[in-house]
Design an enzyme around this catalytic site. Structure first.
Site, PDB file in Angstrom:
ATOM      1  N   ASN A 162       0.805  -1.313   0.099  1.00 35.00           N
ATOM      2  CA  ASN A 162      -0.084   0.186  -0.194  1.00 35.00           C
ATOM      3  C   ASN A 162       0.687   1.246  -0.014  1.00 35.00           C
ATOM      4  O   ASN A 162       2.032   1.128   0.570  1.00 35.00           O
ATOM      5  CB  ASN A 162      -0.765   0.089   1.172  1.00 35.00           C
ATOM      6  CG  ASN A 162      -0.394   0.736   2.583  1.00 35.00           C
ATOM      7  OD1 ASN A 162      -0.326   1.916   2.287  1.00 35.00           O
ATOM      8  ND2 ASN A 162       0.134  -0.076   3.310  1.00 35.00           N
ATOM      9  N   CYS A 199       6.317   5.543   8.312  1.00 36.53           N
ATOM     10  CA  CYS A 199       5.798   5.466   7.109  1.00 36.53           C
ATOM     11  C   CYS A 199       6.480   5.513   5.784  1.00 36.53           C
ATOM     12  O   CYS A 199       7.170   6.660   5.771  1.00 36.53           O
ATOM     13  CB  CYS A 199       4.391   6.486   7.129  1.00 36.53           C
ATOM     14  SG  CYS A 199       3.515   5.948   5.657  1.00 36.53           S
ATOM     15  N   LYS A 208       6.678   3.882  16.746  1.00 39.21           N
ATOM     16  CA  LYS A 208       6.573   2.833  15.775  1.00 39.21           C
ATOM     17  C   LYS A 208       7.595   2.706  15.007  1.00 39.21           C
ATOM     18  O   LYS A 208       7.843   3.731  14.056  1.00 39.21           O
ATOM     19  CB  LYS A 208       5.033   2.963  14.977  1.00 39.21           C
ATOM     20  CG  LYS A 208       4.839   1.718  14.192  1.00 39.21           C
ATOM     21  CD  LYS A 208       3.233   1.766  13.887  1.00 39.21           C
ATOM     22  CE  LYS A 208       3.122   0.501  12.930  1.00 39.21           C
ATOM     23  NZ  LYS A 208       1.696   0.726  12.397  1.00 39.21           N
ATOM     24  N   THR A 240       5.318  -1.494   7.686  1.00 32.04           N
ATOM     25  CA  THR A 240       5.377  -2.329   6.605  1.00 32.04           C
ATOM     26  C   THR A 240       6.925  -2.059   5.948  1.00 32.04           C
ATOM     27  O   THR A 240       7.595  -1.020   6.314  1.00 32.04           O
ATOM     28  CB  THR A 240       4.602  -1.471   5.501  1.00 32.04           C
ATOM     29  OG1 THR A 240       4.786  -0.105   5.356  1.00 32.04           O
ATOM     30  CG2 THR A 240       3.133  -1.655   6.041  1.00 32.04           C
TER      31      THR A 240
HETATM   32  C1  LIG Z   1      -3.691   0.180   4.065  1.00 29.53           C
HETATM   33  C2  LIG Z   1      -2.833   0.248   5.180  1.00 29.53           C
HETATM   34  C3  LIG Z   1      -2.599   1.782   5.808  1.00 29.53           C
HETATM   35  C4  LIG Z   1      -1.869   1.845   6.895  1.00 29.53           C
HETATM   36  N1  LIG Z   1      -1.762   3.041   7.510  1.00 29.53           N
HETATM   37  C5  LIG Z   1      -0.875   3.194   8.650  1.00 29.53           C
HETATM   38  C6  LIG Z   1      -1.178   4.568   9.432  1.00 29.53           C
HETATM   39  O1  LIG Z   1      -1.754   5.337   9.061  1.00 29.53           O
HETATM   40  N2  LIG Z   1       0.022   4.733  10.509  1.00 29.53           N
HETATM   41  C7  LIG Z   1       0.818   3.599  10.723  1.00 29.53           C
HETATM   42  O2  LIG Z   1       1.638   3.749  11.819  1.00 29.53           O
HETATM   43  N3  LIG Z   1       0.825   2.345  10.212  1.00 29.53           N
HETATM   44  C8  LIG Z   1      -0.176   2.348   9.070  1.00 29.53           C
HETATM   45  N4  LIG Z   1       0.016   0.860   8.401  1.00 29.53           N
HETATM   46  C9  LIG Z   1       0.768  -0.049   8.947  1.00 29.53           C
HETATM   47  C10 LIG Z   1       0.156  -1.001   9.968  1.00 29.53           C
HETATM   48  O3  LIG Z   1      -0.512  -0.523  11.054  1.00 29.53           O
HETATM   49  C11 LIG Z   1       1.016  -2.444  10.431  1.00 29.53           C
HETATM   50  O4  LIG Z   1       2.103  -1.817  11.077  1.00 29.53           O
HETATM   51  C12 LIG Z   1       1.494  -3.072   9.180  1.00 29.53           C
HETATM   52  O5  LIG Z   1       0.432  -3.271   8.063  1.00 29.53           O
HETATM   53  C13 LIG Z   1       1.913  -4.430   9.691  1.00 29.53           C
HETATM   54  O6  LIG Z   1       0.764  -5.331  10.093  1.00 29.53           O
HETATM   55  P1  LIG Z   1       0.119  -6.291   9.331  1.00 29.53           P
HETATM   56  O7  LIG Z   1       0.808  -7.216   8.427  1.00 29.53           O
HETATM   57  O8  LIG Z   1      -0.828  -6.932  10.278  1.00 29.53           O
HETATM   58  O9  LIG Z   1      -0.747  -5.508   8.515  1.00 29.53           O
HETATM   59  C14 LIG Z   1      -0.987   0.587   7.461  1.00 29.53           C
HETATM   60  C15 LIG Z   1      -1.114  -0.623   6.901  1.00 29.53           C
HETATM   61  C16 LIG Z   1      -1.718  -0.858   5.728  1.00 29.53           C
HETATM   62  C17 LIG Z   1      -2.003  -2.031   5.210  1.00 29.53           C
END
Ligand SMILES: Cc1cc2nc3c(=O)[nH]c(=O)nc-3n(C[C@H](O)[C@H](O)[C@H](O)COP(=O)(O)O)c2cc1C
Length: 313
Positions: free
Chosen positions: A68, A129, A164, A192
């Site tokens: 993303n 991010c 984070k 990510t």
């Molecule tokens: C569509 C999307 C939007 C995200 N937006 C944010 C955000 O606004 N702030 C943030 O710290 N992490 C954001 N993340 C990261 C997630 O909070 C998380 O750290 C990351 O996706 C890994 O976890 P997962 O594999 O369970 O998704 C986003 C992830 C995705 C997929």
């Protein structure tokens, strides 16, 4: 059986939180599930002002994951506090704000607004991010900047401060320690992983932004390794994030030394995933004759290496 945990003075009724950006501002899920069943909700990243994010396409599926580049679209912290927070706090769950900024001052300013807002349990500071041109990884990819942002947020608020961390670094322990030294109360690990998907017909990136952040089960082993390394290197608690889609996934992070976990991408597959993981987590504890989830934290048997608590104490 006790499923409650404490992170940086925040009491969570269970160790499962919704990860930022994958659960909106929480209210979107009202009526879909009982928000009070969640240990907590980390809201979508917020700056001082509203933002549109990046042009579309900004999401592409990958094997066992998602790339993303949303670009931190959001309503701005004042609108959140005015319009969302009063409704969100009616649910008996911990509300954490994901704090963003283009500058160190903006991080501090957003944190100051949160400080005066009733019902916010803590601040997750998004210095990781990969999908924005300014801020984001520029702060989380340099330990001095990490220290500077966290120290500024620390000064601006009495709320628990939870930076984070980014996986897009060679040694996460350097960043974990920089954040701890600057006054962090806990850490979230990880955001990510920087990725690129190419459309071979047009020979262009599939995302309009170009690169994006990879999430989902594909990143879990990397996330567990990094959360484990971070937990071993600091005294403050760590919240594990990355690819969790089952109780067993969540347990990997807890056993690696995390006190709680966040569920992100899996919410898009199954919005009721927290409930399922919670049930299975309780079943695991029962099967292992444990009556407290905290009893599994940091119990990794790793021959030849001291346990995280032995490193800290
Ligand atoms: C569509 C999307 C939007 C995200 N937006 C944010 C955000 O606004 N702030 C943030 O710290 N992490 C954001 N993340 C990261 C997630 O909070 C998380 O750290 C990351 O996706 C890994 O976890 P997962 O594999 O369970 O998704 C986003 C992830 C995705 C997929």
């Amino acid at each position: 059986m006790n499923l409650g945990v404490e992170i940086a003075g925040i009491r969570l009724k269970n160790p499962l939180l919704a990860a930022s950006g994958t659960f909106g501002y929480g209210l979107e899920y009202e009526g879909v599930l009982d928000l009070s069943r969640l240990g907590g909700i980390v809201c979508k990243g917020l700056y001082m002002e509203p933002r549109d994010g990046n042009p579309t396409p900004r999401i592409v599926e990958t094997p066992a994951g998602l790339l993303n580049a949303i670009g931190l679209q959001g309503i701005g912290i004042r609108a959140f506090v005015r319009d969302v927070l009063p409704r969100l706090v009616r649910h008996d769950t911990a509300v954490l704000v994901n704090v963003c900024g283009d500058t160190v001052e903006e991080y501090a300013e957003v944190s100051r607004v949160c400080d005066g807002a009733p019902g916010i349990a803590g601040l997750e500071v998004n210095i990781s991010c990969p999908n924005v041109k300014k801020g984001g990884l520029a702060f989380g990819g340099d330990p001095r900047m990490t220290h500077e942002v966290v120290a500024a947020v620390r000064k601006a608020t009495r709320l628990p401060v939870i930076p984070k961390l980014s996986p897009n670094v060679a040694d996460i322990t350097v960043f974990a320690r920089a954040a701890e030294e600057a006054g962090a109360d806990a850490l979230s690990c990880i955001n990510t992983l920087l990725g690129l998907v190419i459309d071979v017909e047009s020979r262009r990136p599939r995302l309009a932004f170009g690169t994006g952040g990879l999430s989902g089960p594909a990143i879990r082993p990397v996330a567990v390794r990094m959360a484990w390394q971070a937990a071993r290197s600091v005294r403050i608690p760590v919240i594990g994030i990355g690819g969790i889609a089952s109780a067993s996934d969540a347990l990997e992070f807890l056993i690696a030394g995390c006190r709680a976990v966040q569920i992100g991408t899996a919410n898009f597959v199954d919005p009721g995933i927290h409930e399922r993981i919670l049930t299975d987590l309780a079943a695991y504890l029962e099967r292992h004759s444990l009556d407290d989830v905290n009893a599994v934290v940091g119990t990794l048997e790793y021959p030849g290496l001291p346990r995280p608590c032995e490193v800290c104490e």
